[in-house]
Write a protein that holds these residues in place. Structure first.
Motif, PDB file in Angstrom:
ATOM      1  N   ALA A   5       0.972  -1.288   0.021  1.00 15.11           N
ATOM      2  CA  ALA A   5       0.155   0.039   0.095  1.00 15.11           C
ATOM      3  C   ALA A   5       0.841   1.159   0.104  1.00 15.11           C
ATOM      4  CB  ALA A   5      -1.113   0.009   1.344  1.00 15.11           C
ATOM      5  N   VAL A   6       2.078   1.256   0.882  1.00 17.63           N
ATOM      6  CA  VAL A   6       2.912   2.310   0.871  1.00 17.63           C
ATOM      7  C   VAL A   6       3.367   2.527  -0.567  1.00 17.63           C
ATOM      8  CG1 VAL A   6       5.101   3.081   1.658  1.00 17.63           C
ATOM      9  CG2 VAL A   6       3.339   2.285   3.305  1.00 17.63           C
ATOM     10  N   VAL A   7       3.723   1.678  -1.230  1.00 11.86           N
ATOM     11  CA  VAL A   7       4.555   1.686  -2.468  1.00 11.86           C
ATOM     12  C   VAL A   7       3.483   2.319  -3.594  1.00 11.86           C
ATOM     13  CG1 VAL A   7       5.738   0.497  -4.269  1.00 11.86           C
ATOM     14  CG2 VAL A   7       6.576  -0.046  -2.033  1.00 11.86           C
ATOM     15  N   GLU A   8       2.269   1.661  -3.363  1.00 15.27           N
ATOM     16  CA  GLU A   8       1.242   2.034  -4.369  1.00 15.27           C
ATOM     17  C   GLU A   8       0.923   3.347  -4.234  1.00 15.27           C
ATOM     18  OE1 GLU A   8      -1.846  -0.630  -4.013  1.00 15.27           O
ATOM     19  OE2 GLU A   8      -0.929  -2.321  -5.109  1.00 15.27           O
ATOM     20  N   LYS A   9       0.823   3.923  -3.093  1.00 15.97           N
ATOM     21  CA  LYS A   9       0.498   5.378  -2.784  1.00 15.97           C
ATOM     22  C   LYS A   9       1.770   6.198  -3.151  1.00 15.97           C
ATOM     23  CE  LYS A   9      -0.787   8.404   1.031  1.00 15.97           C
ATOM     24  NZ  LYS A   9      -1.218   8.578   2.460  1.00 15.97           N
ATOM     25  N   LEU A  11       3.635   5.513  -5.731  1.00 17.37           N
ATOM     26  CA  LEU A  11       3.633   5.731  -7.111  1.00 17.37           C
ATOM     27  C   LEU A  11       2.603   6.451  -7.820  1.00 17.37           C
ATOM     28  CD1 LEU A  11       4.895   1.849  -8.108  1.00 17.37           C
ATOM     29  CD2 LEU A  11       6.350   3.969  -8.059  1.00 17.37           C
ATOM     30  N   ASP A  12       1.502   6.699  -7.080  1.00 15.50           N
ATOM     31  CA  ASP A  12       0.249   7.426  -7.469  1.00 15.50           C
ATOM     32  C   ASP A  12       0.575   8.930  -7.673  1.00 15.50           C
ATOM     33  OD1 ASP A  12      -0.641   5.040  -8.449  1.00 15.50           O
ATOM     34  OD2 ASP A  12      -2.133   4.714  -6.717  1.00 15.50           O
ATOM     35  N   VAL A  13       1.790   9.171  -6.512  1.00 15.82           N
ATOM     36  CA  VAL A  13       1.554  10.638  -6.431  1.00 15.82           C
ATOM     37  C   VAL A  13       1.779  11.523  -7.666  1.00 15.82           C
ATOM     38  CG1 VAL A  13       3.068  12.456  -5.235  1.00 15.82           C
ATOM     39  CG2 VAL A  13       2.718  10.378  -4.016  1.00 15.82           C
ATOM     40  N   GLN A  14       1.076  12.544  -7.985  1.00 14.09           N
ATOM     41  CA  GLN A  14       0.989  13.459  -8.918  1.00 14.09           C
ATOM     42  C   GLN A  14       2.128  14.741  -8.836  1.00 14.09           C
ATOM     43  OE1 GLN A  14      -0.811  13.023 -11.547  1.00 14.09           O
ATOM     44  NE2 GLN A  14      -1.710  11.234 -10.549  1.00 14.09           N
ATOM     45  N   PHE A  15       3.013  14.603  -9.635  1.00 16.73           N
ATOM     46  CA  PHE A  15       4.065  15.460  -9.806  1.00 16.73           C
ATOM     47  C   PHE A  15       3.806  16.811 -10.290  1.00 16.73           C
ATOM     48  CE2 PHE A  15       6.289  11.805  -9.161  1.00 16.73           C
ATOM     49  CZ  PHE A  15       7.223  12.055  -8.222  1.00 16.73           C
TER      50      PHE A  15
END
Length: 71
Positions: free
Chosen positions: A61-65, A67-71
Motif C-alpha cells: 500500500a505504501v509503494v502504490e501510494k 507511485l500514484d503521487v502526482q508531480f
C-alpha cells in the motif's frame, strides 16, 4: 648498564604483550562467530515478519501510494 636494563625491560614487555595477543586470538574469532549467528537469526526473524501477510499488504500500500503521487 642502564641501557641494557631498559632494553631487557622493553624486550620482556614485548614478549608479555605477544603472549597476551596469542591468548586472545581465539576469543576474537568466537566473538565474531556469535555475532554472525545473532545476525543470521535476526535476519531470519526480520524476513518472516516482512513476508507476513499484514506487513506485505502494508508495504504494498505504501509503494502504490508513492507511485500514484502526482508531480
Amino acid at each position: 648498564m642502564w641501557g641494557q636494563l631498559c632494553a631487557r625491560a622493553r624486550a620482556r614487555a614485548l614478549r608479555c604483550r605477544a603472549r597476551a595477543v596469542r591468548k586472545d586470538a581465539g576469543m576474537v574469532t568466537s566473538e565474531y562467530a556469535m555475532g554472525l549467528i545473532a545476525a543470521v537469526g535476526f535476519a531470519g526473524l526480520l524476513y518472516k515478519v516482512v513476508t507476513s501477510g499484514q506487513v506485505r499488504a502494508a508495504l504494498q500500500a505504501v509503494v502504490e501510494k508513492a507511485l500514484d503521487v502526482q508531480f
